[in-house]
Design a protein around this motif. Structure first.
Motif, mmCIF file in Angstrom:
data_model
loop_
_atom_site.group_PDB
_atom_site.id
_atom_site.type_symbol
_atom_site.label_atom_id
_atom_site.label_comp_id
_atom_site.label_asym_id
_atom_site.label_seq_id
_atom_site.Cartn_x
_atom_site.Cartn_y
_atom_site.Cartn_z
ATOM 1 N N UNK A 93 1.081 -1.095 -0.125
ATOM 2 C CA UNK A 93 -0.083 0.033 -0.007
ATOM 3 C C UNK A 93 1.105 1.387 -0.055
ATOM 4 N N UNK A 94 2.029 1.200 0.923
ATOM 5 C CA UNK A 94 2.966 2.421 0.768
ATOM 6 C C UNK A 94 3.413 2.905 -0.614
ATOM 7 N N UNK A 96 1.962 2.076 -3.581
ATOM 8 C CA UNK A 96 0.849 2.405 -4.208
ATOM 9 C C UNK A 96 0.716 3.813 -3.838
ATOM 10 N N UNK A 97 0.558 4.360 -2.853
ATOM 11 C CA UNK A 97 0.343 5.722 -2.646
ATOM 12 C C UNK A 97 1.353 6.763 -2.435
ATOM 13 N N UNK A 98 2.742 6.083 -2.363
ATOM 14 C CA UNK A 98 4.169 7.005 -2.695
ATOM 15 C C UNK A 98 4.447 7.570 -1.262
ATOM 16 N N UNK A 99 4.289 6.497 -0.144
ATOM 17 C CA UNK A 99 4.893 6.917 1.014
ATOM 18 C C UNK A 99 5.852 5.868 1.760
ATOM 19 N N UNK A 100 6.345 6.172 2.719
ATOM 20 C CA UNK A 100 7.313 5.055 3.452
ATOM 21 C C UNK A 100 6.503 4.231 4.381
ATOM 22 N N UNK A 101 6.838 2.980 4.132
ATOM 23 C CA UNK A 101 6.244 1.922 4.883
ATOM 24 C C UNK A 101 5.726 2.316 6.407
ATOM 25 N N UNK A 225 -8.596 -2.262 -4.183
ATOM 26 C CA UNK A 225 -7.218 -3.003 -4.047
ATOM 27 C C UNK A 225 -7.707 -4.373 -3.879
ATOM 28 N N UNK A 226 -9.151 -4.868 -4.339
ATOM 29 C CA UNK A 226 -9.421 -6.299 -4.277
ATOM 30 C C UNK A 226 -8.815 -7.063 -3.364
ATOM 31 N N UNK A 227 -9.083 -6.887 -2.140
ATOM 32 C CA UNK A 227 -8.636 -7.445 -1.128
ATOM 33 C C UNK A 227 -9.811 -7.974 -0.306
ATOM 34 N N UNK A 228 -9.662 -9.101 0.660
ATOM 35 C CA UNK A 228 -11.006 -9.481 1.497
ATOM 36 C C UNK A 228 -11.335 -8.406 2.281
ATOM 37 N N UNK A 229 -12.655 -8.242 2.467
ATOM 38 C CA UNK A 229 -13.162 -7.068 3.651
ATOM 39 C C UNK A 229 -12.384 -7.782 4.983
ATOM 40 N N UNK A 230 -11.980 -6.466 5.596
ATOM 41 C CA UNK A 230 -11.496 -6.571 6.826
ATOM 42 C C UNK A 230 -9.807 -6.303 6.987
ATOM 43 N N UNK A 231 -9.408 -5.891 5.691
ATOM 44 C CA UNK A 231 -7.982 -5.018 5.674
ATOM 45 C C UNK A 231 -8.262 -3.384 5.292
ATOM 46 N N UNK A 232 -7.414 -2.683 5.835
ATOM 47 C CA UNK A 232 -7.673 -1.442 5.711
ATOM 48 C C UNK A 232 -6.420 -0.608 6.270
ATOM 49 N N UNK A 233 -6.004 0.329 5.576
ATOM 50 C CA UNK A 233 -4.798 1.163 5.905
ATOM 51 C C UNK A 233 -4.907 2.568 6.060
ATOM 52 N N UNK A 234 -3.938 3.114 6.832
ATOM 53 C CA UNK A 234 -3.937 4.671 7.180
ATOM 54 C C UNK A 234 -2.482 5.139 7.205
ATOM 55 N N UNK A 285 -6.154 -13.446 7.764
ATOM 56 C CA UNK A 285 -6.415 -13.841 6.326
ATOM 57 C C UNK A 285 -6.805 -12.845 5.548
ATOM 58 N N UNK A 286 -7.344 -11.678 5.960
ATOM 59 C CA UNK A 286 -7.665 -10.382 5.128
ATOM 60 C C UNK A 286 -6.459 -10.002 4.538
ATOM 61 N N UNK A 287 -5.523 -9.835 5.272
ATOM 62 C CA UNK A 287 -3.985 -9.395 4.721
ATOM 63 C C UNK A 287 -3.328 -10.413 4.005
ATOM 64 N N UNK A 288 -3.572 -11.777 4.249
ATOM 65 C CA UNK A 288 -3.014 -12.780 3.383
ATOM 66 C C UNK A 288 -3.366 -12.743 2.016
ATOM 67 N N UNK A 289 -4.666 -12.221 1.957
ATOM 68 C CA UNK A 289 -5.112 -12.073 0.421
ATOM 69 C C UNK A 289 -4.916 -10.669 0.174
ATOM 70 N N UNK A 290 -4.755 -9.662 0.849
ATOM 71 C CA UNK A 290 -4.586 -8.226 0.542
ATOM 72 C C UNK A 290 -3.141 -8.323 -0.379
ATOM 73 N N UNK A 291 -2.038 -9.043 0.488
ATOM 74 C CA UNK A 291 -0.743 -8.584 -0.072
ATOM 75 C C UNK A 291 -0.323 -9.260 -1.478
ATOM 76 N N UNK A 292 -0.993 -10.126 -2.020
ATOM 77 C CA UNK A 292 -0.532 -10.571 -3.387
ATOM 78 C C UNK A 292 -1.570 -9.537 -4.170
ATOM 79 N N UNK A 293 -2.777 -9.069 -3.781
ATOM 80 C CA UNK A 293 -3.707 -8.405 -4.522
ATOM 81 C C UNK A 293 -3.120 -6.908 -4.994
ATOM 82 N N UNK A 294 -2.347 -6.407 -3.791
ATOM 83 C CA UNK A 294 -1.521 -5.264 -4.020
ATOM 84 C C UNK A 294 -0.180 -5.484 -4.807
#
Length: 376
Positions: A93-94, A96-101, A225-234, A285-294
Protein backbone atom coordinates in the motif's frame (compact mmCIF):
# COMPACT_ATOMS: atom_id res chain seq x y z
CA UNK A 1 16.84 -26.87 -11.80
CA UNK A 2 16.74 -26.79 -15.59
CA UNK A 3 14.19 -29.57 -15.49
CA UNK A 4 11.99 -27.56 -13.11
CA UNK A 5 12.24 -24.46 -15.29
CA UNK A 6 11.25 -26.46 -18.35
CA UNK A 7 8.28 -27.86 -16.42
CA UNK A 8 7.19 -24.35 -15.46
CA UNK A 9 7.60 -23.16 -19.04
CA UNK A 10 5.36 -25.98 -20.31
CA UNK A 11 2.76 -25.17 -17.67
CA UNK A 12 2.94 -21.48 -18.52
CA UNK A 13 2.35 -22.21 -22.18
CA UNK A 14 -0.96 -23.81 -21.27
CA UNK A 15 -1.81 -21.38 -18.46
CA UNK A 16 -1.59 -17.63 -19.23
CA UNK A 17 -1.95 -16.74 -15.54
CA UNK A 18 1.06 -18.89 -14.69
CA UNK A 19 3.04 -17.21 -17.47
CA UNK A 20 2.19 -13.80 -16.04
CA UNK A 21 3.27 -14.78 -12.54
CA UNK A 22 6.57 -16.17 -13.80
CA UNK A 23 7.26 -12.96 -15.68
CA UNK A 24 6.53 -10.78 -12.67
CA UNK A 25 8.92 -12.69 -10.45
CA UNK A 26 9.06 -12.59 -6.68
CA UNK A 27 6.23 -11.12 -4.55
CA UNK A 28 6.48 -7.40 -4.03
CA UNK A 29 8.53 -6.78 -7.16
CA UNK A 30 7.40 -3.66 -9.01
CA UNK A 31 7.12 -4.11 -12.76
CA UNK A 32 5.43 -2.59 -15.75
CA UNK A 33 2.96 -5.16 -16.97
CA UNK A 34 0.34 -4.56 -19.63
CA UNK A 35 -3.23 -5.13 -18.48
CA UNK A 36 -3.77 -7.53 -21.36
CA UNK A 37 -1.06 -9.73 -19.84
CA UNK A 38 -2.67 -9.64 -16.39
CA UNK A 39 -6.37 -10.16 -17.11
CA UNK A 40 -5.97 -13.93 -16.99
CA UNK A 41 -5.59 -13.61 -13.22
CA UNK A 42 -9.35 -13.02 -12.90
CA UNK A 43 -12.31 -15.23 -13.72
CA UNK A 44 -15.35 -12.94 -13.42
CA UNK A 45 -18.76 -13.90 -14.66
CA UNK A 46 -19.43 -11.37 -17.48
CA UNK A 47 -21.21 -8.20 -16.42
CA UNK A 48 -19.51 -7.31 -13.13
CA UNK A 49 -19.75 -3.50 -12.89
CA UNK A 50 -19.83 -3.21 -9.12
CA UNK A 51 -16.26 -2.76 -7.87
CA UNK A 52 -17.42 0.31 -5.93
CA UNK A 53 -19.21 -2.24 -3.70
CA UNK A 54 -16.42 -4.84 -3.66
CA UNK A 55 -13.52 -5.77 -5.89
CA UNK A 56 -12.79 -9.18 -7.40
CA UNK A 57 -9.59 -10.86 -6.20
CA UNK A 58 -6.82 -11.92 -8.59
CA UNK A 59 -5.84 -15.55 -8.68
CA UNK A 60 -2.70 -15.16 -6.49
CA UNK A 61 -4.84 -13.70 -3.70
CA UNK A 62 -7.36 -16.53 -3.86
CA UNK A 63 -4.62 -19.17 -3.88
CA UNK A 64 -2.83 -17.56 -0.93
CA UNK A 65 -6.09 -17.58 1.04
CA UNK A 66 -6.75 -21.22 0.19
CA UNK A 67 -3.28 -22.19 1.39
CA UNK A 68 -3.69 -20.27 4.63
CA UNK A 69 -7.12 -21.73 5.32
CA UNK A 70 -5.75 -25.21 4.78
CA UNK A 71 -2.87 -24.50 7.17
CA UNK A 72 -5.33 -23.18 9.74
CA UNK A 73 -7.60 -26.19 9.33
CA UNK A 74 -4.72 -28.60 9.86
CA UNK A 75 -2.76 -26.56 12.39
CA UNK A 76 0.24 -26.66 10.10
CA UNK A 77 1.51 -23.10 10.54
CA UNK A 78 2.26 -20.70 13.40
CA UNK A 79 0.29 -17.45 13.32
CA UNK A 80 3.29 -15.32 12.41
CA UNK A 81 3.49 -17.01 9.01
CA UNK A 82 0.12 -15.45 8.15
CA UNK A 83 1.00 -12.23 9.95
CA UNK A 84 3.98 -11.74 7.62
CA UNK A 85 1.41 -10.87 4.96
CA UNK A 86 0.40 -7.84 7.04
CA UNK A 87 3.86 -6.34 6.64
CA UNK A 88 3.94 -7.22 2.96
CA UNK A 89 0.53 -5.61 2.41
CA UNK A 90 1.57 -2.53 4.41
CA UNK A 91 4.59 -2.13 2.13
CA UNK A 92 2.46 -2.71 -0.98
CA UNK A 93 0.00 0.00 0.00
CA UNK A 94 2.85 2.39 0.81
CA UNK A 95 4.27 1.87 -2.71
CA UNK A 96 0.84 2.40 -4.23
CA UNK A 97 0.34 5.83 -2.62
CA UNK A 98 3.97 6.96 -2.59
CA UNK A 99 4.86 6.95 1.10
CA UNK A 100 7.29 5.24 3.46
CA UNK A 101 6.19 1.91 4.87
CA UNK A 102 6.73 3.14 8.45
CA UNK A 103 4.15 5.87 7.85
CA UNK A 104 1.31 3.37 7.28
CA UNK A 105 -0.88 1.88 9.99
CA UNK A 106 -3.14 -1.13 9.51
CA UNK A 107 -6.59 -2.02 10.74
CA UNK A 108 -9.85 -3.47 9.54
CA UNK A 109 -12.12 -0.50 8.75
CA UNK A 110 -11.95 3.19 7.89
CA UNK A 111 -13.99 4.38 10.88
CA UNK A 112 -11.83 2.29 13.20
CA UNK A 113 -8.67 4.01 11.96
CA UNK A 114 -10.20 7.50 12.04
CA UNK A 115 -11.53 7.20 15.60
CA UNK A 116 -8.20 8.13 17.28
CA UNK A 117 -7.90 11.20 15.03
CA UNK A 118 -11.38 12.38 16.03
CA UNK A 119 -10.78 11.63 19.71
CA UNK A 120 -7.61 13.73 19.68
CA UNK A 121 -9.32 16.95 18.61
CA UNK A 122 -10.13 19.45 21.40
CA UNK A 123 -13.85 19.60 22.27
CA UNK A 124 -15.75 22.04 20.11
CA UNK A 125 -13.25 21.91 17.25
CA UNK A 126 -14.80 22.70 13.91
CA UNK A 127 -14.73 19.92 11.28
CA UNK A 128 -15.88 20.49 7.70
CA UNK A 129 -17.23 17.48 5.76
CA UNK A 130 -19.12 17.16 2.44
CA UNK A 131 -22.85 16.61 2.96
CA UNK A 132 -22.84 13.42 0.83
CA UNK A 133 -19.84 11.91 2.61
CA UNK A 134 -19.96 8.18 3.35
CA UNK A 135 -20.73 7.73 7.03
CA UNK A 136 -17.43 5.97 7.85
CA UNK A 137 -15.81 9.37 7.36
CA UNK A 138 -18.63 11.26 9.09
CA UNK A 139 -19.77 9.33 12.17
CA UNK A 140 -16.27 9.33 13.79
CA UNK A 141 -16.50 13.13 13.95
CA UNK A 142 -20.18 13.28 14.91
CA UNK A 143 -19.84 10.99 17.93
CA UNK A 144 -17.25 13.32 19.47
CA UNK A 145 -17.96 16.70 21.04
CA UNK A 146 -17.08 18.53 17.82
CA UNK A 147 -18.64 21.27 15.71
CA UNK A 148 -19.25 19.34 12.48
CA UNK A 149 -20.37 21.38 9.46
CA UNK A 150 -21.58 19.62 6.31
CA UNK A 151 -21.72 21.52 3.04
CA UNK A 152 -22.03 20.60 -0.66
CA UNK A 153 -18.82 19.09 -2.02
CA UNK A 154 -18.25 22.05 -4.32
CA UNK A 155 -18.35 24.40 -1.31
CA UNK A 156 -15.99 22.52 1.01
CA UNK A 157 -12.94 24.65 0.19
CA UNK A 158 -14.91 27.87 0.71
CA UNK A 159 -16.20 26.61 4.07
CA UNK A 160 -12.69 26.18 5.46
CA UNK A 161 -11.64 29.24 7.46
CA UNK A 162 -9.59 30.20 10.49
CA UNK A 163 -12.04 28.43 12.82
CA UNK A 164 -11.62 25.08 11.03
CA UNK A 165 -9.51 22.51 12.84
CA UNK A 166 -9.93 19.69 10.31
CA UNK A 167 -11.49 19.03 6.91
CA UNK A 168 -12.44 15.45 6.01
CA UNK A 169 -13.57 14.22 2.60
CA UNK A 170 -13.41 11.29 0.19
CA UNK A 171 -11.03 11.67 -2.74
CA UNK A 172 -13.76 10.08 -4.87
CA UNK A 173 -17.35 10.21 -3.64
CA UNK A 174 -18.96 6.82 -3.09
CA UNK A 175 -22.48 7.82 -4.12
CA UNK A 176 -21.68 9.68 -7.32
CA UNK A 177 -18.16 8.78 -8.41
CA UNK A 178 -17.31 12.49 -8.43
CA UNK A 179 -13.61 13.24 -8.01
CA UNK A 180 -13.32 15.81 -5.24
CA UNK A 181 -11.63 19.20 -5.83
CA UNK A 182 -8.55 18.06 -3.94
CA UNK A 183 -6.33 21.00 -4.95
CA UNK A 184 -8.85 23.60 -3.79
CA UNK A 185 -9.47 21.84 -0.48
CA UNK A 186 -5.77 21.40 0.22
CA UNK A 187 -5.04 25.05 -0.57
CA UNK A 188 -7.81 26.28 1.73
CA UNK A 189 -6.77 23.96 4.55
CA UNK A 190 -3.09 24.89 4.36
CA UNK A 191 -3.95 28.60 4.26
CA UNK A 192 -5.95 28.24 7.47
CA UNK A 193 -3.84 25.70 9.37
CA UNK A 194 -6.49 22.95 9.23
CA UNK A 195 -5.67 19.25 9.19
CA UNK A 196 -6.66 17.35 6.04
CA UNK A 197 -8.10 13.83 6.33
CA UNK A 198 -8.90 11.99 3.10
CA UNK A 199 -10.71 8.71 2.52
CA UNK A 200 -9.25 6.98 -0.54
CA UNK A 201 -11.44 3.86 -0.40
CA UNK A 202 -13.09 4.69 -3.75
CA UNK A 203 -9.91 6.06 -5.31
CA UNK A 204 -6.77 4.12 -4.36
CA UNK A 205 -6.20 1.37 -6.89
CA UNK A 206 -7.43 3.25 -9.96
CA UNK A 207 -6.64 6.93 -9.32
CA UNK A 208 -2.99 7.96 -8.85
CA UNK A 209 -2.60 9.37 -5.34
CA UNK A 210 0.28 11.06 -3.54
CA UNK A 211 -0.67 10.47 0.07
CA UNK A 212 2.12 12.73 1.38
CA UNK A 213 -0.05 15.72 0.48
CA UNK A 214 -2.52 14.82 3.23
CA UNK A 215 -2.14 14.67 6.99
CA UNK A 216 -4.10 11.42 7.22
CA UNK A 217 -5.29 9.18 4.40
CA UNK A 218 -7.39 6.07 5.03
CA UNK A 219 -8.43 3.30 2.69
CA UNK A 220 -10.59 0.19 2.96
CA UNK A 221 -8.92 -2.47 0.82
CA UNK A 222 -11.93 -4.55 -0.23
CA UNK A 223 -12.96 -2.34 -3.13
CA UNK A 224 -10.40 -1.14 -5.71
CA UNK A 225 -7.50 -2.91 -3.97
CA UNK A 226 -9.41 -6.20 -4.48
CA UNK A 227 -8.61 -7.55 -1.02
CA UNK A 228 -10.84 -9.47 1.40
CA UNK A 229 -13.01 -7.29 3.62
CA UNK A 230 -11.23 -6.75 6.92
CA UNK A 231 -8.03 -5.07 5.67
CA UNK A 232 -7.62 -1.29 5.81
CA UNK A 233 -4.69 1.13 5.74
CA UNK A 234 -3.99 4.57 7.21
CA UNK A 235 -1.19 6.92 6.22
CA UNK A 236 -0.27 9.25 9.09
CA UNK A 237 2.11 12.06 8.21
CA UNK A 238 5.13 12.19 10.56
CA UNK A 239 4.47 15.89 11.20
CA UNK A 240 1.10 15.18 12.85
CA UNK A 241 1.83 11.85 14.48
CA UNK A 242 2.38 13.31 17.96
CA UNK A 243 -0.91 15.25 17.75
CA UNK A 244 -2.95 12.03 17.58
CA UNK A 245 -3.48 9.95 20.70
CA UNK A 246 -3.50 6.20 19.90
CA UNK A 247 -6.58 5.54 22.04
CA UNK A 248 -7.08 2.06 20.58
CA UNK A 249 -3.50 0.91 21.19
CA UNK A 250 -3.08 -2.80 21.84
CA UNK A 251 -0.41 -5.45 21.59
CA UNK A 252 0.08 -4.93 17.86
CA UNK A 253 0.97 -1.25 18.38
CA UNK A 254 3.68 -2.10 20.89
CA UNK A 255 7.40 -2.32 20.45
CA UNK A 256 9.92 -4.02 22.72
CA UNK A 257 13.33 -2.47 23.48
CA UNK A 258 15.66 -3.01 20.56
CA UNK A 259 12.95 -2.42 17.99
CA UNK A 260 11.29 -5.82 18.12
CA UNK A 261 7.55 -5.47 17.42
CA UNK A 262 4.68 -6.47 19.68
CA UNK A 263 4.90 -5.97 23.41
CA UNK A 264 2.92 -8.86 24.86
CA UNK A 265 2.86 -8.39 28.64
CA UNK A 266 3.09 -5.78 31.35
CA UNK A 267 4.03 -2.11 31.64
CA UNK A 268 5.47 0.33 30.86
CA UNK A 269 3.71 1.68 27.79
CA UNK A 270 6.06 1.16 24.84
CA UNK A 271 4.48 2.07 21.53
CA UNK A 272 6.20 1.91 18.16
CA UNK A 273 7.68 5.29 17.20
CA UNK A 274 6.34 4.90 13.65
CA UNK A 275 2.75 5.02 12.42
CA UNK A 276 2.55 1.43 13.61
CA UNK A 277 1.58 2.85 17.03
CA UNK A 278 -1.87 3.28 15.45
CA UNK A 279 -2.03 -0.35 14.29
CA UNK A 280 -5.04 -2.41 15.25
CA UNK A 281 -4.59 -6.14 15.59
CA UNK A 282 -5.03 -7.42 12.02
CA UNK A 283 -7.44 -10.00 10.69
CA UNK A 284 -4.67 -12.26 9.41
CA UNK A 285 -6.42 -13.89 6.49
CA UNK A 286 -7.67 -10.57 5.14
CA UNK A 287 -4.05 -9.45 4.80
CA UNK A 288 -3.03 -12.83 3.39
CA UNK A 289 -5.32 -11.95 0.46
CA UNK A 290 -4.46 -8.24 0.41
CA UNK A 291 -0.71 -8.68 -0.05
CA UNK A 292 -0.78 -10.49 -3.43
CA UNK A 293 -3.62 -8.28 -4.68
CA UNK A 294 -1.47 -5.22 -4.01
CA UNK A 295 1.47 -6.94 -5.70
CA UNK A 296 -0.64 -7.25 -8.83
CA UNK A 297 -1.73 -3.60 -8.73
CA UNK A 298 1.82 -2.37 -8.26
CA UNK A 299 3.09 -4.65 -11.02
CA UNK A 300 0.59 -3.28 -13.52
CA UNK A 301 0.88 0.30 -12.26
CA UNK A 302 -1.96 2.54 -11.17
CA UNK A 303 -1.46 4.87 -14.15
CA UNK A 304 -2.29 2.04 -16.53
CA UNK A 305 -5.24 0.99 -14.42
CA UNK A 306 -6.50 4.58 -14.40
CA UNK A 307 -6.37 4.88 -18.18
CA UNK A 308 -8.10 1.51 -18.64
CA UNK A 309 -10.86 2.10 -16.08
CA UNK A 310 -11.74 5.63 -17.16
CA UNK A 311 -11.78 4.65 -20.84
CA UNK A 312 -14.37 1.97 -20.12
CA UNK A 313 -16.46 4.29 -17.94
CA UNK A 314 -16.43 6.93 -20.69
CA UNK A 315 -17.38 4.29 -23.27
CA UNK A 316 -20.41 3.48 -21.12
CA UNK A 317 -21.39 7.15 -20.83
CA UNK A 318 -20.97 7.77 -24.56
CA UNK A 319 -23.19 4.80 -25.26
CA UNK A 320 -25.89 6.50 -23.20
CA UNK A 321 -25.38 9.81 -24.98
CA UNK A 322 -23.73 11.39 -21.92
CA UNK A 323 -20.45 13.32 -21.65
CA UNK A 324 -17.34 11.69 -20.12
CA UNK A 325 -16.86 12.20 -16.39
CA UNK A 326 -13.19 11.26 -15.89
CA UNK A 327 -13.98 8.74 -13.15
CA UNK A 328 -14.04 4.95 -12.91
CA UNK A 329 -17.39 5.27 -11.13
CA UNK A 330 -20.40 6.71 -12.95
CA UNK A 331 -23.82 7.65 -11.61
CA UNK A 332 -26.74 8.03 -14.01
CA UNK A 333 -30.45 8.66 -13.60
CA UNK A 334 -32.12 5.96 -15.67
CA UNK A 335 -35.49 4.78 -14.34
CA UNK A 336 -35.74 1.00 -14.43
CA UNK A 337 -32.04 0.59 -15.26
CA UNK A 338 -31.29 -1.72 -12.33
CA UNK A 339 -34.04 -4.14 -13.34
CA UNK A 340 -32.97 -4.19 -16.99
CA UNK A 341 -29.35 -4.77 -16.10
CA UNK A 342 -30.21 -7.54 -13.65
CA UNK A 343 -32.27 -9.28 -16.33
CA UNK A 344 -29.20 -9.20 -18.60
CA UNK A 345 -26.91 -10.57 -15.89
CA UNK A 346 -25.15 -7.25 -15.26
CA UNK A 347 -24.36 -6.52 -11.62
CA UNK A 348 -24.26 -2.87 -10.62
CA UNK A 349 -25.62 -0.82 -7.71
CA UNK A 350 -28.27 1.79 -6.99
CA UNK A 351 -27.37 4.74 -4.78
CA UNK A 352 -29.85 7.49 -3.95
CA UNK A 353 -32.15 6.26 -6.73
CA UNK A 354 -29.44 6.45 -9.39
CA UNK A 355 -27.60 3.66 -11.15
CA UNK A 356 -23.97 3.40 -10.04
CA UNK A 357 -21.60 1.45 -12.28
CA UNK A 358 -17.91 0.90 -11.64
CA UNK A 359 -15.19 -0.26 -14.04
CA UNK A 360 -11.88 -1.85 -13.03
CA UNK A 361 -8.94 -3.58 -14.67
CA UNK A 362 -10.79 -6.89 -15.08
CA UNK A 363 -13.70 -5.11 -16.83
CA UNK A 364 -13.82 -5.53 -20.62
CA UNK A 365 -15.45 -3.70 -23.50
CA UNK A 366 -17.76 -6.71 -23.78
CA UNK A 367 -18.97 -6.05 -20.21
CA UNK A 368 -19.69 -2.44 -21.12
CA UNK A 369 -21.52 -3.41 -24.30
CA UNK A 370 -23.57 -6.01 -22.45
CA UNK A 371 -24.80 -3.27 -20.13
CA UNK A 372 -25.45 -0.82 -22.97
CA UNK A 373 -27.44 -3.40 -24.93
CA UNK A 374 -29.63 -3.96 -21.88
CA UNK A 375 -30.19 -0.25 -21.38
CA UNK A 376 -30.58 0.94 -24.97
Amino acid sequence: MDKELRRQARQAAADPAMAWELRIGRPGQTGRVEIRDAVHLWEPTPGWLNTASYGLPPRPAVEALRRALGEWQRGDAPWFVWDASTGRARAGFARLVGVETDDVAVGSAVSQLLAPVAASLPPGSRVVVPEIEFTSNLFPWLVQDLDVRTVPLSEVADAVDGRTALVAFSVVQSATGEVSPVEDILAAARANGALVVADASQAAGWLPIDATRFDVLVCAAYKWLMAPRGAAFCYVAPAVRERIRPVAAGWYAGEEPGGEPHAYYGPPLRLAPSARRFDLSPAWFSFVGAAPALDVLNAVGVERVHAHDVALADRFLRGLGLPPAGSAIVSVDLPGAAERLAAAGVRAAVRDGRLRAAFHLYTTEADVDLALNALT
